[in-house]
Design a protein around this motif. Structure first.
Motif, PDB file in Angstrom:
ATOM      1  N   CYS A 188       5.622  39.075  18.112  1.00 26.26           N
ATOM      2  CA  CYS A 188       7.164  39.501  17.789  1.00 26.26           C
ATOM      3  C   CYS A 188       7.625  40.441  18.616  1.00 26.26           C
ATOM      4  CB  CYS A 188       7.149  39.546  16.461  1.00 26.26           C
ATOM      5  SG  CYS A 188       6.837  38.055  15.119  1.00 26.26           S
ATOM      6  N   SER A 189       7.724  40.258  20.088  1.00 29.54           N
ATOM      7  CA  SER A 189       8.241  41.445  20.973  1.00 29.54           C
ATOM      8  C   SER A 189       8.925  40.705  21.998  1.00 29.54           C
ATOM      9  CB  SER A 189       6.984  42.048  21.525  1.00 29.54           C
ATOM     10  OG  SER A 189       7.416  43.132  22.175  1.00 29.54           O
ATOM     11  N   ARG A 190       9.643  41.613  22.641  1.00 28.54           N
ATOM     12  CA  ARG A 190      10.417  40.971  23.722  1.00 28.54           C
ATOM     13  C   ARG A 190       9.784  41.628  25.052  1.00 28.54           C
ATOM     14  NH1 ARG A 190      16.171  40.352  23.349  1.00 28.54           N
ATOM     15  NH2 ARG A 190      16.903  40.362  21.103  1.00 28.54           N
ATOM     16  N   GLN A 191       8.815  42.369  24.945  1.00 28.54           N
ATOM     17  CA  GLN A 191       8.224  43.199  26.134  1.00 28.54           C
ATOM     18  C   GLN A 191       6.784  43.070  26.319  1.00 28.54           C
ATOM     19  OE1 GLN A 191       9.728  46.924  25.966  1.00 28.54           O
ATOM     20  NE2 GLN A 191      11.776  46.493  26.490  1.00 28.54           N
ATOM     21  N   ASP A 192       6.238  42.590  25.261  1.00 31.23           N
ATOM     22  CA  ASP A 192       4.693  42.632  25.251  1.00 31.23           C
ATOM     23  C   ASP A 192       3.992  41.812  26.425  1.00 31.23           C
ATOM     24  OD1 ASP A 192       4.496  44.584  23.491  1.00 31.23           O
ATOM     25  OD2 ASP A 192       3.860  43.402  21.715  1.00 31.23           O
ATOM     26  N   GLN A 193       2.737  41.742  26.698  1.00 36.23           N
ATOM     27  CA  GLN A 193       2.279  40.776  27.731  1.00 36.23           C
ATOM     28  C   GLN A 193       2.047  39.547  26.746  1.00 36.23           C
ATOM     29  OE1 GLN A 193      -0.946  42.636  29.811  1.00 36.23           O
ATOM     30  NE2 GLN A 193       0.677  43.781  31.255  1.00 36.23           N
ATOM     31  N   GLY A 194       1.891  38.328  27.521  1.00 36.14           N
ATOM     32  CA  GLY A 194       1.391  37.207  26.652  1.00 36.14           C
ATOM     33  C   GLY A 194       2.469  36.389  26.117  1.00 36.14           C
ATOM     34  N   LEU A 223       5.504  35.379  23.745  1.00 34.90           N
ATOM     35  CA  LEU A 223       6.308  35.993  23.003  1.00 34.90           C
ATOM     36  C   LEU A 223       7.086  34.816  22.091  1.00 34.90           C
ATOM     37  CD1 LEU A 223       7.701  38.596  25.478  1.00 34.90           C
ATOM     38  CD2 LEU A 223       5.781  38.759  24.085  1.00 34.90           C
ATOM     39  N   VAL A 224       7.564  35.340  20.984  1.00 36.20           N
ATOM     40  CA  VAL A 224       8.199  34.210  20.052  1.00 36.20           C
ATOM     41  C   VAL A 224       9.597  33.856  20.644  1.00 36.20           C
ATOM     42  CG1 VAL A 224       6.971  34.797  18.130  1.00 36.20           C
ATOM     43  CG2 VAL A 224       9.104  36.034  18.529  1.00 36.20           C
ATOM     44  N   TYR A 225      10.285  34.904  21.265  1.00 32.34           N
ATOM     45  CA  TYR A 225      11.532  34.509  22.047  1.00 32.34           C
ATOM     46  C   TYR A 225      11.525  33.600  23.004  1.00 32.34           C
ATOM     47  CZ  TYR A 225      13.059  38.892  19.590  1.00 32.34           C
ATOM     48  OH  TYR A 225      13.642  39.836  18.727  1.00 32.34           O
ATOM     49  N   GLU A 226      10.278  33.323  23.817  1.00 27.58           N
ATOM     50  CA  GLU A 226      10.270  32.383  24.628  1.00 27.58           C
ATOM     51  C   GLU A 226      10.185  30.905  24.236  1.00 27.58           C
ATOM     52  OE1 GLU A 226       6.331  33.175  25.996  1.00 27.58           O
ATOM     53  OE2 GLU A 226       7.203  34.803  27.152  1.00 27.58           O
ATOM     54  N   LEU A 227      10.248  30.898  22.532  1.00 25.48           N
ATOM     55  CA  LEU A 227      10.524  29.519  21.933  1.00 25.48           C
ATOM     56  C   LEU A 227      11.827  29.054  21.653  1.00 25.48           C
ATOM     57  CD1 LEU A 227       7.449  29.873  19.382  1.00 25.48           C
ATOM     58  CD2 LEU A 227       7.472  28.448  21.529  1.00 25.48           C
ATOM     59  N   LEU A 228      12.791  30.071  21.875  1.00 26.10           N
ATOM     60  CA  LEU A 228      14.219  29.904  21.942  1.00 26.10           C
ATOM     61  C   LEU A 228      14.922  29.731  23.100  1.00 26.10           C
ATOM     62  CD1 LEU A 228      14.838  32.915  19.460  1.00 26.10           C
ATOM     63  CD2 LEU A 228      14.546  30.542  18.666  1.00 26.10           C
ATOM     64  N   PRO A 229      16.147  29.051  23.151  1.00 32.93           N
ATOM     65  CA  PRO A 229      16.816  28.948  24.331  1.00 32.93           C
ATOM     66  C   PRO A 229      16.979  30.467  25.152  1.00 32.93           C
ATOM     67  CG  PRO A 229      17.976  27.734  22.725  1.00 32.93           C
ATOM     68  CD  PRO A 229      16.847  28.620  21.962  1.00 32.93           C
ATOM     69  N   PRO A 230      16.500  30.391  26.375  1.00 33.90           N
ATOM     70  CA  PRO A 230      16.932  31.739  27.113  1.00 33.90           C
ATOM     71  C   PRO A 230      18.245  32.383  26.894  1.00 33.90           C
ATOM     72  CG  PRO A 230      15.980  29.915  28.774  1.00 33.90           C
ATOM     73  CD  PRO A 230      16.365  29.159  27.090  1.00 33.90           C
TER      74      PRO A 230
END
Length: 223
Positions: free
Chosen positions: A63-69, A71-78
């Motif tokens: 649950c981060s925007r910046q961590d490596q690996g 990220l949950v945000y990648e599952l949403l539209p860019p």
């Protein structure tokens, strides 16, 4: 009716591009309709600020925007990452925890839902390394359990045993890794953890890794 300049600003804030890019899209006829029927490239425009998203978070996503690996945000539209106000997770689930995760761009609602004050009940389904011993429900409900490194006891929580090594736990706080630390304090170890509900919201049949927008009624029930 919005002027083209107002419309460009509105769509840019929803993440459809820079102001200049959206203005060019308007001139080319890629933006049609108005109000609730507004479309971009033929698709309905995303909700205005104040939206809430419910996701069935898979394991292995942070649950981060910046961590490596992953990220949950990648599952949403860019474009959702470009919205103003910014879209944020409502609290966090650690990478190994699955289940119900909320996102919102409503700062007031976000603050209410993540407030350290006792609030929204959250239910977790836990799979444990060892069989439950029978004392855990009373311990968690006591209001006297102290987690290691803290100086304030936990509020009472409700435990329902569902199997020899499985249980459903409902808490009203959101301390760091709270559920895992509670079972550790009871002499056990959580092998798998899944959040099944958040207040009145449940996952239902939403597939893992998928998401949906909450209705106005569901948002009102949260607020």
């Amino acid at each position: 009716m919005k002027s083209d300049r107002q419309l460009a600003k509105y769509l840019a804030n929803l993440g459809y591009g820079s102001r200049k890019e959206v203005e060019a899209a308007i001139r080319r006829g890629r933006v049609t309709g108005e109000g609730e029927s507004l479309r971009f490239d033929g698709e309905p425009v995303d909700p205005a600020p104040g939206m809430v998203i419910l996701m069935n978070k898979p394991a292995g996503f942070t649950c981060s925007r910046q961590d490596q690996g992953n990220l949950v945000y990648e599952l949403l539209p860019p474009r959702y990452l470009k919205r103003t106000p910014a879209l944020s997770t409502v609290g966090r689930l650690d990478a190994d925890t699955t289940g119900l995760l909320l996102f919102t761009d409503d700062g007031k609602l976000l603050h209410k839902l993540i407030s350290p004050k006792p609030g929204t009940p959250k239910t977790y389904e836990a799979t444990l390394a060892r069989p439950l011993e029978g004392h855990e429900a009373e311990l968690f409900a006591s209001g006297a359990l102290m987690l290691r490194g803290e100086d304030k006891p936990l509020l009472p929580a409700t435990l329902q045993i569902t199997g020899e090594r499985t249980a459903r736990l409902t808490i009203t706080e959101g301390r760091y890794h709270q559920v895992r630390r509670m079972f550790a304090a009871a002499g056990n170890h959580v092998e798998a953890l899944h959040r099944a509900s958040f207040g009145p919201l449940i996952l239902g049949d939403l597939p893992e890794g998928e998401w949906r927008l909450l209705s106005a009624e569901e948002i009102s029930a949260l607020a």
